[in-house]
Design an enzyme around this catalytic site. Structure first.
Site, PDB file in Angstrom:
ATOM      1  N   LYS A 266       0.831  -1.203   0.000  1.00 25.96           N
ATOM      2  CA  LYS A 266       0.000   0.000   0.000  1.00 25.96           C
ATOM      3  C   LYS A 266       0.872   1.262   0.000  1.00 25.96           C
ATOM      4  O   LYS A 266       2.073   1.198   0.280  1.00 25.96           O
ATOM      5  CB  LYS A 266      -0.966  -0.029   1.183  1.00 25.96           C
ATOM      6  CG  LYS A 266      -1.903  -1.261   1.164  1.00 25.96           C
ATOM      7  CD  LYS A 266      -2.946  -1.198   0.052  1.00 25.96           C
ATOM      8  CE  LYS A 266      -3.561  -2.537  -0.358  1.00 25.96           C
ATOM      9  NZ  LYS A 266      -4.266  -3.311   0.613  1.00 25.96           N
TER      10      LYS A 266
HETATM   11  C1  LIG Z   1      -5.290  -4.336   1.020  1.00 26.54           C
HETATM   12  C2  LIG Z   1      -6.764  -4.252   1.003  1.00 26.54           C
HETATM   13  C3  LIG Z   1      -7.559  -4.706   2.067  1.00 26.54           C
HETATM   14  C4  LIG Z   1      -7.037  -5.483   3.234  1.00 26.54           C
HETATM   15  O1  LIG Z   1      -5.971  -4.968   3.866  1.00 26.54           O
HETATM   16  P1  LIG Z   1      -4.983  -5.934   4.690  1.00 26.54           P
HETATM   17  O2  LIG Z   1      -4.145  -4.941   5.417  1.00 26.54           O
HETATM   18  O3  LIG Z   1      -4.227  -6.737   3.682  1.00 26.54           O
HETATM   19  O4  LIG Z   1      -5.795  -6.768   5.588  1.00 26.54           O
HETATM   20  C5  LIG Z   1      -8.919  -4.509   2.005  1.00 26.54           C
HETATM   21  N1  LIG Z   1      -9.491  -3.921   0.957  1.00 26.54           N
HETATM   22  C6  LIG Z   1      -8.772  -3.492  -0.085  1.00 26.54           C
HETATM   23  C7  LIG Z   1      -9.471  -2.826  -1.216  1.00 26.54           C
HETATM   24  C8  LIG Z   1      -7.390  -3.661  -0.120  1.00 26.54           C
HETATM   25  O5  LIG Z   1      -6.704  -3.248  -1.186  1.00 26.54           O
END
Ligand SMILES: *Cc1c(COP(=O)(O)O)cnc(C)c1O
Length: 374
Positions: free
Chosen positions: A186
């Site tokens: 992210k």
């Molecule tokens: C990455 C992501 C998540 C989940 O996040 P985690 O930290 O991996 O649990 C949920 N929704 C979207 C759209 C994502 O891109």
């Protein structure tokens, strides 16, 4: 030739030194760094309370619990998202009600939400795919009209904004939740982690208990458990990485926008790739996703790019076609736009440390690879 991955986190040396200091300090789990990170996030996101978690998924689940969504309720979201968005709806015992995407934004089609709403619909979880925000004005107009709770899955939208205000600010009536993920891929990372921006009037103590076993501690050393909580707290190690990342997030976003612009300038239009919406004011360009021309074999394309030292991601196949969701009754043909995008999408490399010349290299490899596999 160096391999160019589709994304790579940027951790500076000061952050690495800060993490080493935490490791030496003797306090590894949730502590002062978590509190400092929550305060920094709250400042960044417009001042509402923020609590951090060990994943974005946990963050979404706790938001649903705080919104009192459970068995018998339905929750609207889109099939074109990371499966976590829908999994958490099942996790709390509710039923996902999927609505197709708008093929231009690739986000949930707001026009179709109203037709999907039924008396059991409690909430909507929009997601900002690739960091392009869902139209917050229309979203909250619909939510207010139908008294739906909104849990923004802004996992991909940290640092993005809507009409000049940061995602994380309240675009509704302050009853909305905003969830971020800090997974390594992210825009801001803590290795694994997440944050929840809370409604201004929420019981933050309940949020904290849902985060950690439901435990309530008293000054006299006693404790009670009055609600079933998870094990979702963030470590001080992770929070330290997050604090280091906060110093760079706006520069990261600016650099991502520049690199995205260069893709628009350099991708050969005759290749027949379908480009994303060219938004340089709201989106944080979490990903640069193109759709392959109809009939292109995606596996061969990814292999051809890999031969040229370039990593390609796939985000995401439409989730209603996964076995778990087919077993709930979803089937091919239900959401044609999400299915088409999910089958043709590829994520090109885009991360702040990329050079302009890396974009040119990807564009050259795109042309060669599509020719090679045609
Ligand atoms: C990455 C992501 C998540 C989940 O996040 P985690 O930290 O991996 O649990 C949920 N929704 C979207 C759209 C994502 O891109």
């Amino acid at each position: 030739m160096n391999f160019l991955p589709f994304t790579r986190p940027a951790i500076d040396e000061d952050t690495i030194a800060d993490v080493a200091n935490v490791l030496r300090s003797g306090w590894l789990t949730s502590g002062p760094k978590v509190q400092a990170f929550e305060a920094a996030l709250s400042d960044y996101c417009g001042g509402r309370p923020v609590r951090v978690f060990n994943s974005g998924t946990a963050t979404l689940e706790v938001a649903l619990r705080l919104a009192k969504v459970g068995a018998g309720d339905t929750v609207i979201t889109t099939p074109l998202t990371w499966v976590a968005t829908a999994n958490v709806i099942l996790e709390v015992g509710a039923t996902p009600l999927l609505v197709d995407i708008d093929p231009v934004t690739r986000n949930i089609d707001l026009e179709q939400i109203e037709a999907a709403i039924s008396p059991s619909t409690k909430a909507v979880i929009p997601i900002d795919l690739a960091g392009l925000p869902v139209d917050r004005d229309r979203l909250y107009a619909i939510a207010d009209k139908h008294r739906l709770r909104v849990i923004e899955d802004a996992a991909q939208a940290f640092g993005a904004s809507w009409q000049g205000r940061r995602i994380g600010s309240s675009f509704g009536n302050n009853k909305d939740f905003v969830s971020f993920s800090f997974h390594a891929n992210k825009n801001l990372t803590t290795s694994e982690g997440g944050a929840l921006v809370l409604p201004a009037d929420i019981d933050t103590g309940l949020c904290e208990r849902l985060r950690l076993q439901g435990v309530r501690r008293f000054a006299n050393g006693g404790m009670d458990v009055d609600v079933l909580g998870g094990k979702f707290n963030m470590t001080d190690i992770a929070a330290t990485i997050g604090l280091g990342q906060m110093k760079h997030i706006d520069a990261f976003t600016a650099r991502r926008r520049e690199l995205a612009r260069r893709y628009f300038e350099r991708i050969d239009q005759t290749l027949g790739l379908e480009l994303p919406l060219a938004d340089f004011s709201n989106s944080n360009w979490h990903m640069f996703q193109v759709l392959l021309p109809a009939g292109t074999d995606r596996g061969s394309f990814i292999a051809a790019m890999k031969d040229r030292g370039i990593g390609i991601g796939v985000h995401y196949p439409a989730l209603h076609l996964f076995s778990l969701y087919r077993a709930l009754g979803f089937k091919a043909g239900d959401f044609p736009h999400a299915e088409r995008v999910g089958a043709a999408t590829v994520t090109l490399p885009l991360f702040p440390a990329m050079q302009d010349s890396d974009i040119d290299r990807v564009c050259a490899a795109l042309a060669e690879s599509l020719l090679e596999i045609a």
